[in-house]
Every structure is written in structure tokens, then in C-alpha cells.
Design an enzyme around this catalytic site. Structure first.
Site, short mmCIF file in Angstrom:
data_model
loop_
_atom_site.label_atom_id
_atom_site.label_comp_id
_atom_site.label_asym_id
_atom_site.label_seq_id
_atom_site.Cartn_x
_atom_site.Cartn_y
_atom_site.Cartn_z
N GLU A 145 0.78 -1.24 0.00
CA GLU A 145 0.00 0.00 0.00
C GLU A 145 0.81 1.29 0.00
O GLU A 145 0.25 2.36 0.24
CB GLU A 145 -1.00 0.00 1.18
CG GLU A 145 -1.99 -1.14 1.07
CD GLU A 145 -3.10 -1.11 2.11
OE1 GLU A 145 -2.95 -0.42 3.12
OE2 GLU A 145 -4.12 -1.79 1.89
N GLU A 151 -7.14 -7.58 -1.60
CA GLU A 151 -7.55 -7.35 -0.20
C GLU A 151 -8.97 -6.80 -0.17
O GLU A 151 -9.29 -5.88 -0.93
CB GLU A 151 -6.66 -6.29 0.47
CG GLU A 151 -5.39 -6.80 1.08
CD GLU A 151 -4.73 -5.74 1.99
OE1 GLU A 151 -5.45 -4.88 2.54
OE2 GLU A 151 -3.51 -5.80 2.10
C1 BMA Z 1 -5.06 -3.42 4.67
C2 BMA Z 1 -3.83 -4.16 5.08
C3 BMA Z 1 -3.44 -3.94 6.49
C4 BMA Z 1 -4.61 -3.73 7.38
C5 BMA Z 1 -5.91 -4.03 6.71
C6 BMA Z 1 -7.10 -3.75 7.54
O1 BMA Z 1 -4.98 -2.37 3.90
O2 BMA Z 1 -2.80 -3.99 4.18
O3 BMA Z 1 -2.57 -2.87 6.57
O4 BMA Z 1 -4.46 -4.44 8.53
O5 BMA Z 1 -6.01 -3.28 5.57
O6 BMA Z 1 -7.20 -2.39 7.84
#
Ligand code: BMA
Length: 877
Positions: free
Chosen positions: A455, A552
Site C-alpha cells: 500500500e 484485499e
Molecule cells: C489493509 C492491510 C493492512 C490492514 C488491513 C485492515 O490495507 O494492508 O494494513 O491491517 O487493511 O485495515
């Protein structure tokens, strides 16, 4: 264009591999109990190596369980102190011509002394250190001490020294109770706290310590890829030769009738010697495949060193063959570029989740824990995990298991959610880290991609840290220096066989075109995306980005009561207790969960405080499971289509697989290994063949998603049930539809109003749908699924189900339930008895259901029987 597809079409490219191990030298382990003391000697005792100070202090009784209640704060002092590990040893190794002291992992900043002489310092948890020590060794009573500096104070000193401009973030949000400036130290970034984890800035020797002694030469072999018009294996021999020596090296894979012998000269000092074994073209090579796509075939490779007829060394290891390409090319009907993985020339949809450190104290991550977590991933039909960049490069066994199970690994480099400094010594230590880690890991076929950071492109592009526009160029320059000019360049040199992405999320080739920081790294037309939205209704698929690759996405939930109980006391057991707030490291997380749940469910309202608490925990798991299900099903059904210029989604890795401690988080597996409802749901929503049902503007659509290679011919079978009764009100079947291998196609499309009208007394509020796929012979393919026509909170006729356990045949590892009503989200729980059910959290629309239970440790039938509780939705309000 296809990144990393250096192989001309029609040619076979080799990849390979399997080992990195020492030979020929005499190795003496110095692992075991060392003495340990803090800076003023007020705390002293023994500590294990490998190990860390926190684990040692707990074993010595100085501290209680660090995970208990508020102990993360109570034990802050540990990381503010300096600690020294000392051992004494006798050795006869000085009789050899060269002796090297090898520290496989030091956490983190230390000075290393042998017999009062300073050998050097360490500043990076992710690399090993080697010191030549022969002249310093005595026969008896050698004293080796490693003095570790407070990582918190070190990070803060480094921050102060970097006075020209800030390198944000300075500190984590207050809600994390964490420490500042973790980006200034090459250490597990989440160890200073994260939004799912405690602040335990560890110190210790987290990997082994040993002496390597040798006379002639000492080396390690490392298998590498070689692209060619046919398969070949590149063997890298890292040699440390006392003096220049000649010899023969033979490399063979007997099962492939391939062997070759090379005349070689090992120059004095440390050198890398490369040998290429061409595989006999008349033999068919069995490839390594991701699970669900084929077997994980391997071969034995033997490397031998010979001199004057005698064997200098002989090493056997596993070698695998597979290719990987990350395909980024124009997509017909869609602006942007594709983003998908082709393994052995076959496009593969990545199904899985994100991996975080399995414990705050890495020495407590046992082989059993890794095995259990990876088995759980595989059992939930995952074929991929992303090793997230805020944790650690995992231990060898993790990757061995992934190779063995066919779990593909997206491997981040360990940089996350921050800007990083680029001073010469920082870059230098990162360079060593990258070379060492790539050399250690590149033999694993499971690793299919390297990715520079988590990120950080997004953080720059969308200005998380409020960097004034006039200073932006400085940060972009640092970004490019670190990830592109150093890390990427090194990775491409050490391992050109795999794709490299600079960040995740990224627009990939488009980010590169825009100078490595895209204006919008979340653009669904390019690369991968991370997407979180806690306030939008997660049942509404139109809120999700139709991305090329979802690396994600997720929602939080609380772990079960049995897991929380181990770290709390009665006073803590309410949703608004200090404890519940303290464990929640994500700002407003507890309220967000309830708000999301309340969109569709009545919240628990028992007057019994403990019941209300346990019901609330259950409700957060229901919410999470439903939300991630909806989103994952959206991504899987978007695999083939382009809609409004977007689609061809080829990956769904939800955030996050596992937990670092017992606390609320996005995980689907609790600390300790217990499956949350989400993990049971994942078993279904990652199934190879999956029916997905949803509504688009009043029309019900059912898609068939298939990851299988052969084409299938399938129909959807939809049953309409009334919330108030168990038998289906009516059932309809679609026509048979061709479902090509690796695709998602519509098999049924019908207006909901018409469907209900044809079904007599049903309305949106009184009925719900279940459906499955079947083939032409009437055999069900894939799991059953459901679609609610209204929120369960509005469901008419949904009443409290009386679910009885009819048959506790735990002896045959099964229980049979009988319900007198439709029961959503039926949850079986056996407290802290380790194991898992064959399914859980399910919708009961028939009177009986038998569920299996697999215990992970010996458990008696009576224990299981008395621990069993059953909860379903209407029990909580
Ligand atoms: C994302 C991950 C982590 C984090 C998660 C939840 O962006 O890369 O940095 O724990 O979100 O917020």
C-alpha cells in the site's frame, strides 16, 4: 504486454527448484539455553535461542501471559530496555582452516562480541550475519554475547537523525496503543502494533546460531530458473573456498534420465558458481500445479562435488517444474489491461486470503501451528495466500508446506503502509535482505510473484500522510529509489523467473508508465485493488469495484467466547467493557460491526449480560461471513464478463486468514486455529464449482462458476422456501447451459416478482431462495447456496427454531441436528475443544442435518457431547 513472459510462444520454459543448504562444512549449533539480562542486571535468567526476550521472561516467571487483558501495555517496558544474550562454549573447530559464526536471525539491533572482541553489529531482522572467527576462538570457555538495543529507542533515534524531512507516519493511531517510527527499523512492521495486533516490539535471536568450520571449501546450493527452449535447471553453488581449488561437479535428476558433470574451479573466497542441467528432451516432465489444477509433482536432484576421486560433498533436494506469467495485456471491450496469472500456460483464478504473522513471538510459531493454518486454508478450497508486507518473510517450513499443498504464494517484501528512509546504510541493509531472502526462497514453486510493498504506492498517490504538494517529489524519489532502483533491480537480477510488482495495490504496467506512482492505484481497469467499505451495505454488490484482481477486502468480527476467555476475566465480558475497547485496534471498529450487522439483523437483546455478549460475538461473525461471501461471490462471477468496461476479475484474496492474538480482526481463523463462521463459508464460496445468486434491478440471476478444466453442462435448481415452514413451496429448474472450464456464466435469469407470483403464497418478506447446480444426469455439482429476498430482520414467519441434537455420534465424528423451523446461521460450538466441523453457520431448511467433527487432539466423546452448544439467528433476539 505480458510481464515476465520471456519465453517465445511454443517453447517450454523451465522453472524449478528446491534447496539452499550447506554442505561439506562441519556445523556446530550454539542453539539452546543462553543467559539473558537487561541493561542493569535487575532482570536475569536464561533464555532460549532461537527465542525472544518476552518468551524468556514469561518462562522465567517475570511476566504473565503477555496476551492477557491489558498486558501489552503493562509490559511495554521490556522493549525500552537493552538486553544481552550470552553463551559459553568449548570447541575444537579452530583446528579447521576457516570458522564462520553464523547468526540466522537477530531481532534486531545488536552488537556481537566474542571473547571480548567486537565482531560487528546487526540492524536487520530479515537477514543473516556471518563473521569469520577462527583467530578469536579458544579451546575452552569461549564467550559469545549479543547485546540488543531497545528497538523503540533505536527507531526514535533514527527518526531524530533524519532531520531533513519527516518520513511518515510518525506514530500509529492512539487506538493501537503502539510505538512510533517502526519504518526506521528493519523489523517486523506490525510488531510496534497494527490495526489487528498488539505492540510487542520483540528483541532476541529469533533464528539459530551456529559455527561453520571447514578446510577446503564450504558452500550452499541454490536452484534457480533457466529459460530456454526446453526445461533446464540452474544450480547455484555458493562457495567459500579457503584457497582456489579445482574439482568436478555433477548434477543429476535420475528420474528424468538427466545428468551432467562439469569441470570447475572454485576461486578463493566467497563465489557463486552456476551450473545448468539440461533436461533430457525425450522424457516428459511432470509439472507442479496449484491445488485444484493438478498434482504438485517433484523430482530428486542430486549435486555432488568430486576431487581426486573422492566425494567432497553430496546434496539431494527436491526440484519442481512450472512456469508463471503475470499477464497484463489489452482486454477487448475494456479500457486498461488484464491482470491475471498464467501457470504452466493456464490462466488460474487465485482464491484465498492474506497471511499475517501467526504470533507476536515468532519463536512460538510451531510446525503444528503452521501446518494447521495451511491445512485450514487448503480445506477451505483456497489455492493462494499473500504473505503480507508488514510481517515477516516466513520460515522455510511455511513455503515447503505451500509447495507440497499447491498453495500459491504472493510474496511481499516487508514494507507496509508507510514511507521509508533512503539513507545509504538503510538501503545497504535492505539490499542484503533482498538478496538473501530471494536466494533463500526462489527455489519454491509455490511463490509465483514478488511484490515490493503493501500500500505504499497508494499511500503516496492518495496522500495518506498529508504531504504538501511542494514536497511530494522528494517522497516519490525515495519511493523509486527504494523499490524500483534497488529492490526491483536486485530481484530481477537474482530471480528473473517470476513477475515483480512494485506495490500492492498497483496498476502494474500502468503505474510504471506513470513513473511508478499511478494517479489512482485503485483503478479497477489495471492491476490489483484493495477495497474496504464498512458503512455501505455489504449485501449490495453494486458497491464493490469490478476489479481485475481483488488482493484485499474484508470485514471485522470478534473471535468466539472460548478464545477470548483465555485472555480475559468476567468483568471484561461485555461489548462496551474497557477490555473490548482495548482489544479493538481499528478506530470505531466495534461500532462499525454493529452498524453493518444492524442493516440486516436484529441485534442481540438478551437481558442476561453474558448472553448478550456471546450473542454479539456470534452476530459479528454472521455479519462478517455474509459480507465476505457476498463480495467474493461477486468477484468470482465477474471472472468472464466485461460490464461497463470493467471485469475479468481473476483473483479474490480476502483480508485476512489468521490472527496474531485473541482480538477482533478481519481474520477467518481465530488465534489458536478455531474457524470463524467466515472460514466455513469460504469452504463453499471457494468451491471449484459454485452457484452464485443475486439480484439486479429485481431480476434474479444465477451464475455457474467453474474452476475445473473440462467444460460442464449445468442447470440451476431453485427452491422457494417460506420462512415459516420447512418444506419448499416450489422448485424451478433452468435449462442446461454450457459452462466452459475456468469461466462464470449465467444459467438462470428471472424476475423475482414473476418467480414469486408463480409460487403461490410467497412474498419477498415471507420467502427465501435456495439453489444449487446439477448436471444433465441430475447429480448436484458444487455446494448449495441461498439468496434472501429481504433482510432477515424483516422476515415474516421466521421464528425461534427448536434445534435438538438427535444423535451425538461423536464416536463416528458426527452429530445430527433436528430443527422444527427454518434456521439461518446455525452455529455449532464445542468451546475450546480443538477441531472443526464439516460445515457450520449453515441455513437449515430441512428438519435434519448431520455434521461431522474432526478433533485435532484426542478428545473424549463425553467431553465433546457436554461442550456442544447450538445457536441460530432467532436465539439472539
Ligand atoms: C489493509 C492491510 C493492512 C490492514 C488491513 C485492515 O490495507 O494492508 O494494513 O491491517 O487493511 O485495515
Amino acid at each position: 504486454m505480458a510481464l515476465n513472459s520471456r519465453t517465445p510462444a511454443g517453447f517450454v520454459l523451465c522453472l524449478c527448484l528446491g534447496l539452499f543448504c550447506a554442505f561439506s562444512a562441519h556445523s556446530v549449533s550454539l542453539d539452546g539455553k543462553w543467559s539473558l539480562r537487561n541493561s542493569d542486571g535487575s532482570v536475569a535468567g536464561s533464555g532460549s535461542v532461537p527465542g525472544c526476550v518476552h518468551s524468556a521472561l514469561q518462562q522465567l516467571g517475570y511476566i504473565q501471559d503477555p496476551y492477557f487483558r491489558f498486558n501489552d501495555v503493562a509490559y511495554r517496558w521490556i522493549a525500552f530496555d537493552n538486553w544481552t544474550y550470552t553463551t559459553t562454549f568449548n570447541t575444537s573447530e579452530q583446528s579447521k582452516q576457516k570458522v564462520v559464526l553464523v547468526l540466522d536471525g537477530v531481532d534486531t539491533v545488536a552488537s556481537v562480541q566474542l571473547n571480548g572482541f567486537t565482531l560487528g553489529g546487526t540492524d536487520n531482522m530479515f537477514r543473516s550475519y556471518a563473521f569469520s572467527v577462527r583467530p578469536l576462538l579458544k579451546e575452552a570457555e569461549n564467550v559469545l554475547s549479543i547485546s540488543l538495543a531497545s528497538p523503540v529507542l533505536y527507531a526514535s533515534q533514527r527518526r531524530k537523525a533524519h532531520s531533513a524531512y519527516p518520513v511518515p507516519p510518525e506514530c500509529p493511531p492512539d487506538v493501537q496503543n503502539g510505538q512510533c517510527h517502526v519504518n526506521f527499523i528493519r523489523k517486523e512492521q506490525s510488531s510496534f502494533s497494527w490495526d489487528w495486533g498488539p505492540s510487542f516490539p520483540t528483541l532476541g535471536l529469533w533464528r539459530g546460531v551456529h559455527l561453520e568450520a571447514f578446510d577446503v571449501l564450504h558452500g550452499t546450493t541454490n536452484l534457480d530458473e533457466q529459460s530456454a527452449s526446453r526445461w533446464s535447471v540452474q544450480v547455484e553453488l555458493m562457495v567459500d573456498a579457503v584457497q582456489t581449488s579445482d574439482g568436478l561437479v555433477s548434477v543429476s535428476i535420475p528420474e528424468l534420465f538427466s545428468d551432467q558433470t562439469y569441470q570447475s574451479r572454485f576461486l578463493q573466497g566467497r563465489t557463486k558458481n552456476t551450473f545448468i542441467l539440461h533436461i533430457n528432451t525425450s522424457t516428459e516432465v511432470d509439472l507442479w500445479w496449484p491445488r485444484g489444477h493438478g498434482d504438485q509433482n517433484s523430482y530428486r536432484l542430486r549435486v555432488r562435488g568430486l576431487r581426486d576421486g573422492s566425494v567432497l560433498f553430496s546434496q539431494e533436494s527436491k526440484v519442481y517444474f512450472r512456469t508463471v506469467e503475470l499477464v497484463q495485456e489489452p482486454v477487448p471491450g475494456s479500457p486498461g489491461l488484464s491482470f491475471f496469472f498464467r501457470i504452466n500456460s493456464k490462466p488460474v483464478f487465485l482464491k484465498g486470503s492474506n497471511w499475517i504473522p501467526a504470533h507476536a513471538f515468532q519463536d512460538q510459531v510451531t510446525p503444528d501451528i503452521l501446518l494447521n493454518l495451511l491445512h485450514s486454508a487448503a480445506d477451505a478450497n483456497m489455492n493462494a495466500l499473500r504473505v503480507w508486507g508488514g510481517g515477516v518473510y516466513e520460515q522455510d517450513q511455511f513455503y515447503d508446506l505451500c509447495d507440497h499443498m499447491g498453495i500459491m504464494v504472493w510474496q511481499d517484501f516487508m514494507f507496509a503502509c508507510a514511507m521509508y528512509p533512503t539513507e545509504a546504510d538503510f538501503i545497504q541493509t535492505v539490499r542484503s535482505e533482498v538478496i538473501q531472502q530471494v536466494q533463500r526462497l526462489k527455489s519454491h514453486p509455490s511463490i509465483i510473484i514478488w511484490s515490493g510493498n503493501n500500500e505504499n504506492e497508494a499511500a503516496l498517490a492518495t496522500n495518506w500522510f498529508d504531504i504538501p504538494e511542494s514536497h511530494r517529489a522528494t517522497y516519490v524519489k525515495d519511493y523509486v529509489t527504494l523499490y524500483v532502483e534497488n529492490i526491483r533491480a536486485l530481484v530481477q537480477q537474482e530471480d528473473p523467473s517470476r513477475p515483480f510488482l512494485v506495490s500492492s495495490p498497483t496498476n502494474g504496467a500502468e503505474s510504471e508508465r506513470e513513473g511508478w506512482v499511478a494517479s489512482n492505484p485503485y483503478d479497477p481497469h489495471f492491476g490489483d485493488t484493495h477495497f474496504y467499505s464498512y458503512e455501505d451495505d455489504c449485501w449490495d454488490w453494486s458497491t464493490f469495484p469490478r476489479t481485475r484482481f481483488a488482493s484485499e477486502f474484508g470485514f471485522q468480527s470478534w473471535p468466539s467466547f472460548s478464545t477470548l476467555k483465555t485472555v480475559s476475566v468476567d468483568d471484561d465480558w461485555s461489548y462496551d467493557s474497557n477490555f473490548s475497547s482495548h482489544r479493538q485496534h481499528h478506530e470505531h471498529g466495534n461500532q462499525q460491526m454493529l452498524r453493518q450487522a444492524a442493516l440486516h439483523f436484529h441485534l442481540p437483546n438478551s437481558t442476561d449480560a453474558l448472553k448478550r455478549f456471546t450473542h454479539t460475538l456470534y452476530m459479528t461473525q454472521v455479519m462478517q461471513a455474509q459480507c465476505v461471501k457476498a463480495q467474493t461471490e461477486f468477484y468470482r462471477r465477474s471472472q468472464t464478463e466485461i460490464i461497463d468496461g470493467k471485469g475479468r476479475t481473476m483473483g479474490a484474496l480476502y483480508w485476512q486468514l489468521n490472527d496474531i492474538w485473541p482480538a477482533p480482526s478481519w481474520s477467518s481463523i481465530e488465534f489458536g486455529g478455531k474457524w470463524k463462521m467466515l472460514h466455513y463459508f469460504a469452504q463453499d464460496f471457494f468451491a471449484a464449482v459454485l452457484p452464485v445468486g443475486f439480484e439486479d434491478d429485481g431480476t434474479l440471476l444465477i451464475y455457474a462458476v467453474s474452476d475445473l478444466s473440462p467444460d460442464l453442462t449445468l442447470r440451476a435448481v431453485v427452491s422457494v422456501h417460506s420462512w415459516s415452514g420447512l418444506d419448499p413451496v416450489c422448485t424451478l429448474r433452468s435449462d442446461l447451459v454450457l459452462v466452459p472450464g475456468g469461466s462464470a456464466v449465467v444459467v438462470l435469469k428471472q424476475e423475482v416478482a414473476a418467480l414469486l407470483a408463480g409460487c403461490g403464497r410467497c412474498t419477498r418478506l415471507s420467502c427465501l431462495l435456495t439453489f444449487h447446480l446439477e448436471d444433465g444426469t441430475g447429480v448436484q455439482r458444487g455446494p448449495s447456496n441461498y439468496h434472501f429476498l429481504c433482510s432477515p430482520k424483516d422476515a415474516e414467519g421466521l421464528r425461534k427454531a427448536n434445534i435438538t441434537v438427535r444423535d451425538r455420534r461423536f464416536k463416528v465424528r458426527a452429530v445430527t441436528l433436528r430443527s422444527d423451523a427454518v434456521a439461518p446461521f446455525v452455529w455449532l460450538d464445542v468451546g475450546n475443544i480443538a477441531g472443526r466441523f464439516s460445515s457450520n453457520g449453515f441455513l437449515m431448511v430441512s428438519a435434519d442435518r448431520t455434521v461431522g467433527f474432526t478433533p485435532w487432539r484426542p478428545t473424549s466423546v463425553s467431553q465433546l457431547s457436554t461442550s456442544l452448544s447450538v445457536t441460530s439467528l432467532r436465539d439472539v433476539y
